[in-house]
Design a protein around this motif. Structure first.
Motif, PDB file in Angstrom:
ATOM      1  N   SER A 101     -40.755 -19.704 -32.232  1.00 15.67           N
ATOM      2  CA  SER A 101     -39.553 -18.686 -32.347  1.00 15.67           C
ATOM      3  C   SER A 101     -38.273 -19.439 -32.417  1.00 15.67           C
ATOM      4  O   SER A 101     -37.518 -18.410 -33.301  1.00 15.67           O
ATOM      5  N   ALA A 122     -37.825 -19.354 -36.216  1.00 15.56           N
ATOM      6  CA  ALA A 122     -37.874 -18.067 -36.963  1.00 15.56           C
ATOM      7  C   ALA A 122     -36.442 -17.318 -36.695  1.00 15.56           C
ATOM      8  O   ALA A 122     -35.867 -16.617 -37.502  1.00 15.56           O
ATOM      9  N   SER A 154     -29.992 -14.204 -42.132  1.00 16.56           N
ATOM     10  CA  SER A 154     -30.198 -12.826 -42.580  1.00 16.56           C
ATOM     11  C   SER A 154     -29.654 -12.612 -44.077  1.00 16.56           C
ATOM     12  O   SER A 154     -30.049 -11.676 -44.498  1.00 16.56           O
ATOM     13  N   ALA A 172     -31.557 -11.005 -33.013  1.00 16.58           N
ATOM     14  CA  ALA A 172     -32.295 -11.019 -34.260  1.00 16.58           C
ATOM     15  C   ALA A 172     -33.465 -10.118 -33.967  1.00 16.58           C
ATOM     16  O   ALA A 172     -33.985 -10.227 -32.949  1.00 16.58           O
ATOM     17  N   PRO A 173     -33.798  -9.238 -34.760  1.00 14.32           N
ATOM     18  CA  PRO A 173     -34.817  -8.179 -34.774  1.00 14.32           C
ATOM     19  C   PRO A 173     -36.215  -9.141 -34.906  1.00 14.32           C
ATOM     20  O   PRO A 173     -36.393 -10.096 -35.541  1.00 14.32           O
ATOM     21  N   ALA A 174     -37.160  -8.684 -33.844  1.00 18.92           N
ATOM     22  CA  ALA A 174     -38.539  -9.384 -33.958  1.00 18.92           C
ATOM     23  C   ALA A 174     -39.284  -9.016 -35.150  1.00 18.92           C
ATOM     24  O   ALA A 174     -39.467  -7.866 -35.360  1.00 18.92           O
ATOM     25  N   ASN A 175     -39.453 -10.119 -35.631  1.00 20.64           N
ATOM     26  CA  ASN A 175     -40.553 -10.211 -36.925  1.00 20.64           C
ATOM     27  C   ASN A 175     -41.848  -9.771 -36.660  1.00 20.64           C
ATOM     28  O   ASN A 175     -42.370 -10.653 -35.838  1.00 20.64           O
ATOM     29  N   PRO A 176     -42.758  -8.895 -37.057  1.00 19.86           N
ATOM     30  CA  PRO A 176     -43.956  -8.538 -36.863  1.00 19.86           C
ATOM     31  C   PRO A 176     -44.927  -9.689 -37.256  1.00 19.86           C
ATOM     32  O   PRO A 176     -45.771 -10.036 -36.565  1.00 19.86           O
ATOM     33  N   GLU A 177     -44.565 -10.276 -38.255  1.00 20.51           N
ATOM     34  CA  GLU A 177     -45.440 -11.432 -38.874  1.00 20.51           C
ATOM     35  C   GLU A 177     -45.206 -12.720 -38.134  1.00 20.51           C
ATOM     36  O   GLU A 177     -46.114 -13.379 -37.748  1.00 20.51           O
ATOM     37  N   THR A 178     -44.098 -12.806 -37.296  1.00 18.30           N
ATOM     38  CA  THR A 178     -43.689 -14.018 -36.518  1.00 18.30           C
ATOM     39  C   THR A 178     -44.571 -13.820 -35.092  1.00 18.30           C
ATOM     40  O   THR A 178     -45.095 -14.649 -34.749  1.00 18.30           O
ATOM     41  N   ARG A 179     -44.711 -12.652 -34.752  1.00 22.12           N
ATOM     42  CA  ARG A 179     -45.314 -12.394 -33.481  1.00 22.12           C
ATOM     43  C   ARG A 179     -46.768 -12.450 -33.587  1.00 22.12           C
ATOM     44  O   ARG A 179     -47.737 -12.976 -32.938  1.00 22.12           O
ATOM     45  N   LYS A 180     -47.189 -12.100 -34.912  1.00 23.16           N
ATOM     46  CA  LYS A 180     -48.757 -12.255 -35.236  1.00 23.16           C
ATOM     47  C   LYS A 180     -48.947 -13.870 -35.282  1.00 23.16           C
ATOM     48  O   LYS A 180     -50.167 -14.136 -34.615  1.00 23.16           O
TER      49      LYS A 180
END
Length: 107
Positions: A20, A23, A28, A67-75
């Motif tokens: 995290s 990431a 940006s 920073a916006p949470a990236n769905p790919e990072t969470r995956k």
């Protein structure tokens, strides 16, 4: 037994913090920053000459945007956590088997 479980938990935590952290450090915008010339005094000359100015510094009270949470990072974090958990379980199972095999071989 508890030491290995604790080690696995620490590895999962360290992995989550490291992923995290990298990431969130991605810029940006692709625009670079250029240095602006100022009329600042030379390092050896501590006094300002009449009429010379120093440019303003950065705004300390600038609004901070999260920073916006990236769905790919969470995956990726979920997959990494599951992989570490499975690795820890297999390691623990093999350690128990090895201990039992070694004890049987001694007797």
């Amino acid at each position: 037994m508890w030491r290995s479980v604790l080690a696995v938990c620490l590895l999962v935590l360290a992995g989550a913090l490291t992923v995290s952290g990298t990431a969130a450090s991605v810029p940006s915008s692709p625009a670079g920053y250029a240095a602006q010339p100022t009329d600042a005094p030379a390092p050896g000359n501590e006094t300002l000459q009449p009429g010379s100015t120093v440019g303003p510094g950065p705004d300390i009270n600038a609004p901070q945007e999260p920073a916006p949470a990236n769905p790919e990072t969470r995956k990726k974090l979920w997959l990494g956590g599951i992989a570490l958990l499975l690795f820890g379980l297999v390691y623990w199972r093999n350690k128990k088997r090895w201990t039992k095999w070694r004890a049987g071989r001694k007797s």
